[in-house]
Design a protein around this motif. Sequence first.
Motif, PDB file in Angstrom:
ATOM      1  N   SER A  41      70.110  48.371  -7.400  1.00 23.27           N
ATOM      2  CA  SER A  41      71.060  49.379  -7.869  1.00 23.27           C
ATOM      3  C   SER A  41      71.523  50.315  -6.753  1.00 23.27           C
ATOM      4  O   SER A  41      72.405  51.146  -6.968  1.00 23.27           O
ATOM      5  CB  SER A  41      70.489  50.165  -9.051  1.00 23.27           C
TER       6      SER A  41
ATOM      7  N   GLU B 270      63.045  52.174  -4.323  1.00 18.40           N
ATOM      8  CA  GLU B 270      63.054  51.579  -5.647  1.00 18.40           C
ATOM      9  C   GLU B 270      64.421  50.960  -5.960  1.00 18.40           C
ATOM     10  O   GLU B 270      64.515  49.850  -6.472  1.00 18.40           O
ATOM     11  CB  GLU B 270      62.748  52.688  -6.644  1.00 18.40           C
ATOM     12  N   ASP B 271      65.481  51.686  -5.604  1.00 18.49           N
ATOM     13  CA  ASP B 271      66.837  51.189  -5.857  1.00 18.49           C
ATOM     14  C   ASP B 271      67.165  49.981  -4.994  1.00 18.49           C
ATOM     15  O   ASP B 271      67.905  49.098  -5.408  1.00 18.49           O
ATOM     16  CB  ASP B 271      67.864  52.285  -5.567  1.00 18.49           C
TER      17      ASP B 271
ATOM     18  N   ASP C 156      65.556  46.881  -6.825  1.00 15.58           N
ATOM     19  CA  ASP C 156      66.216  46.321  -8.008  1.00 15.58           C
ATOM     20  C   ASP C 156      67.729  46.134  -7.803  1.00 15.58           C
ATOM     21  O   ASP C 156      68.428  45.669  -8.705  1.00 15.58           O
ATOM     22  CB  ASP C 156      65.908  47.153  -9.267  1.00 15.58           C
TER      23      ASP C 156
ATOM     24  N   ARG D 164      70.772  63.385  -5.585  1.00 14.09           N
ATOM     25  CA  ARG D 164      69.479  62.755  -5.857  1.00 14.09           C
ATOM     26  C   ARG D 164      68.344  63.604  -5.292  1.00 14.09           C
ATOM     27  O   ARG D 164      67.322  63.800  -5.946  1.00 14.09           O
ATOM     28  CB  ARG D 164      69.454  61.348  -5.263  1.00 14.09           C
TER      29      ARG D 164
ATOM     30  N   ALA E 291      76.212  62.085 -12.469  1.00 17.53           N
ATOM     31  CA  ALA E 291      75.612  60.822 -12.917  1.00 17.53           C
ATOM     32  C   ALA E 291      74.320  60.558 -12.157  1.00 17.53           C
ATOM     33  O   ALA E 291      73.321  60.144 -12.742  1.00 17.53           O
ATOM     34  CB  ALA E 291      76.598  59.669 -12.720  1.00 17.53           C
ATOM     35  N   VAL E 292      74.344  60.806 -10.841  1.00 16.23           N
ATOM     36  CA  VAL E 292      73.145  60.588 -10.024  1.00 16.23           C
ATOM     37  C   VAL E 292      72.043  61.542 -10.452  1.00 16.23           C
ATOM     38  O   VAL E 292      70.892  61.137 -10.681  1.00 16.23           O
ATOM     39  CB  VAL E 292      73.466  60.785  -8.530  1.00 16.23           C
TER      40      VAL E 292
ATOM     41  N   ARG F  97      70.585  60.738 -13.971  1.00 14.84           N
ATOM     42  CA  ARG F  97      69.751  59.528 -13.989  1.00 14.84           C
ATOM     43  C   ARG F  97      68.355  59.827 -13.458  1.00 14.84           C
ATOM     44  O   ARG F  97      67.353  59.384 -14.027  1.00 14.84           O
ATOM     45  CB  ARG F  97      70.412  58.447 -13.143  1.00 14.84           C
TER      46      ARG F  97
ATOM     47  N   ARG G  71      61.143  60.020 -18.408  1.00 13.59           N
ATOM     48  CA  ARG G  71      60.628  58.798 -19.024  1.00 13.59           C
ATOM     49  C   ARG G  71      59.324  58.354 -18.380  1.00 13.59           C
ATOM     50  O   ARG G  71      58.405  57.945 -19.044  1.00 13.59           O
ATOM     51  CB  ARG G  71      61.677  57.701 -18.897  1.00 13.59           C
ATOM     52  N   ARG G  72      59.281  58.429 -17.035  1.00 11.72           N
ATOM     53  CA  ARG G  72      58.064  57.976 -16.340  1.00 11.72           C
ATOM     54  C   ARG G  72      57.335  59.192 -15.831  1.00 11.72           C
ATOM     55  O   ARG G  72      57.514  59.614 -14.700  1.00 11.72           O
ATOM     56  CB  ARG G  72      58.444  57.047 -15.195  1.00 11.72           C
TER      57      ARG G  72
ATOM     58  N   THR H 192      66.433  61.824 -16.033  1.00 14.21           N
ATOM     59  CA  THR H 192      66.043  60.934 -17.141  1.00 14.21           C
ATOM     60  C   THR H 192      64.843  60.090 -16.745  1.00 14.21           C
ATOM     61  O   THR H 192      63.899  59.918 -17.531  1.00 14.21           O
ATOM     62  CB  THR H 192      67.210  60.004 -17.512  1.00 14.21           C
ATOM     63  N   LEU H 193      64.866  59.586 -15.508  1.00 16.99           N
ATOM     64  CA  LEU H 193      63.746  58.755 -15.047  1.00 16.99           C
ATOM     65  C   LEU H 193      62.451  59.558 -14.968  1.00 16.99           C
ATOM     66  O   LEU H 193      61.395  59.073 -15.339  1.00 16.99           O
ATOM     67  CB  LEU H 193      64.082  58.152 -13.676  1.00 16.99           C
TER      68      LEU H 193
END
Lengths: 224, 220
Positions: free
Chosen positions: A82, A76-77, A80, A100, A9-10, A13, A20-21, A16-17
């Motif tokens: 998370s 960053e986490d 926000d 990560r 999952a880590v 994610r 996307r960015r 995916t980030l």
Amino acid sequence: MSLRIAAQAVFRREITLFARRKSDWANPLMFFLIVTSIFPFAVGSESERLRLIGIGVLFVGALLAAMLALPRLFDEDAKDGSLEHLLTSPEPLAVLILARVAAISLALALPLALATPAFALFYALPSEVAGILALTVVLAVPTLILIGAIASALLVAARGGAILTAVLVLPLTIPTLIFGAGAALKVLSGESPAAELALQVAYFLFALALCPLAAAAALRISTD
Amino acid sequence: MTELSVSAVTIERGERPLFAPLTFSADAGALVRVTGENGAGKTTLLRALAGLTSVASGSIQWLNAPSAHYNGAKRVFIGHSNAMNESLSPYENLVFDSGVAGNSVTRVEVRAALARTGVAALIDRRVGSLSQGQKKRVALARLFLPGNETAAWLLDEPFVALDVATQALLASHIEAALAEGRIVVLTSHQRVDIRAANAIEVTLSAIKAPERLVANEAQA
């Protein structure tokens, strides 16, 4: 079983980030390009001199570019919120951190290593030297991210953390810098780079074994 | 059975105790309302109950296990920040949340959890493009993810940013959770009606900084 789910999952994610960015990996690449391309203007176009400094400039440029991704680890986490998910997971924090680090290393080391032979053209470096440089960059980037994990875990939520992180991390990357650049210099002078490469791998493995555990402990202290 | 027992707990921030030693216990199905003025340490207490902050003295036990043991009693903590990455969708965020906790969830399960707070339609929107209230509703959907069926709820100001209808919906969800025998710990400045057979009021009284300390800070 649930440990594998958590680590996946880590990892997923982060990937995916990055997908996307695109700026997250494109910006370090741009930085790498700018740093390596302005040096020849300063030292002149004499190819013998360029070849001598080229290895060092390329290697240091790649390391500095990889530093730009360190805020992705925890800052960053923490902003926000998370990071709470990682901290309250029943799975070992060190493994989640390792997942990560692996994702970030992959997303950075690949573009930087692919760019290295291209940028080596600025310095008139022979192709076999450019190849070995790309390989040492692939080893150096994960080492830097692993060491960076400890520093960013310690300095998460600290003001001026980015500069302090660089101050803490860069001295600890000197061994991988010496061995990595040393391997390329050996190839440049026509010798075998095996010893330097072995030492660089050893330093990476050392960081791999120690850094996730230390980063996990540091993260628990600094977020308490 | 006493599920949550807090005995003589003090928590320090910057080497200063936040509130006077706190003792209370809660059985299954209890609603714990934490009240106190700003700065009394409500959020910090909830973080300690979640295991995110350590206590300076005393102990917090969930089912007789220390609060820092995440393998023991399950808890879902929903804080001020919604704990979501703004570049990802609610679906990706919730899959990550439950994945990190060791549960794999399907899209249908995530959609069902989002439907409980009325935001199933937002499943693939970017969290950054949602309103504050919508973000809060997505965050609250974590309560209904598989794996959290028996978890205690730790809710820090959950009604902030929610519209009146959703506040009532959340209140009814809390009542249902209490009826299932879960513990719900709640801080709220809004007085939302929640019917609870077993309600505990915990009031935190802020400790004022000693004058000497204040003087030192003024010098520095």
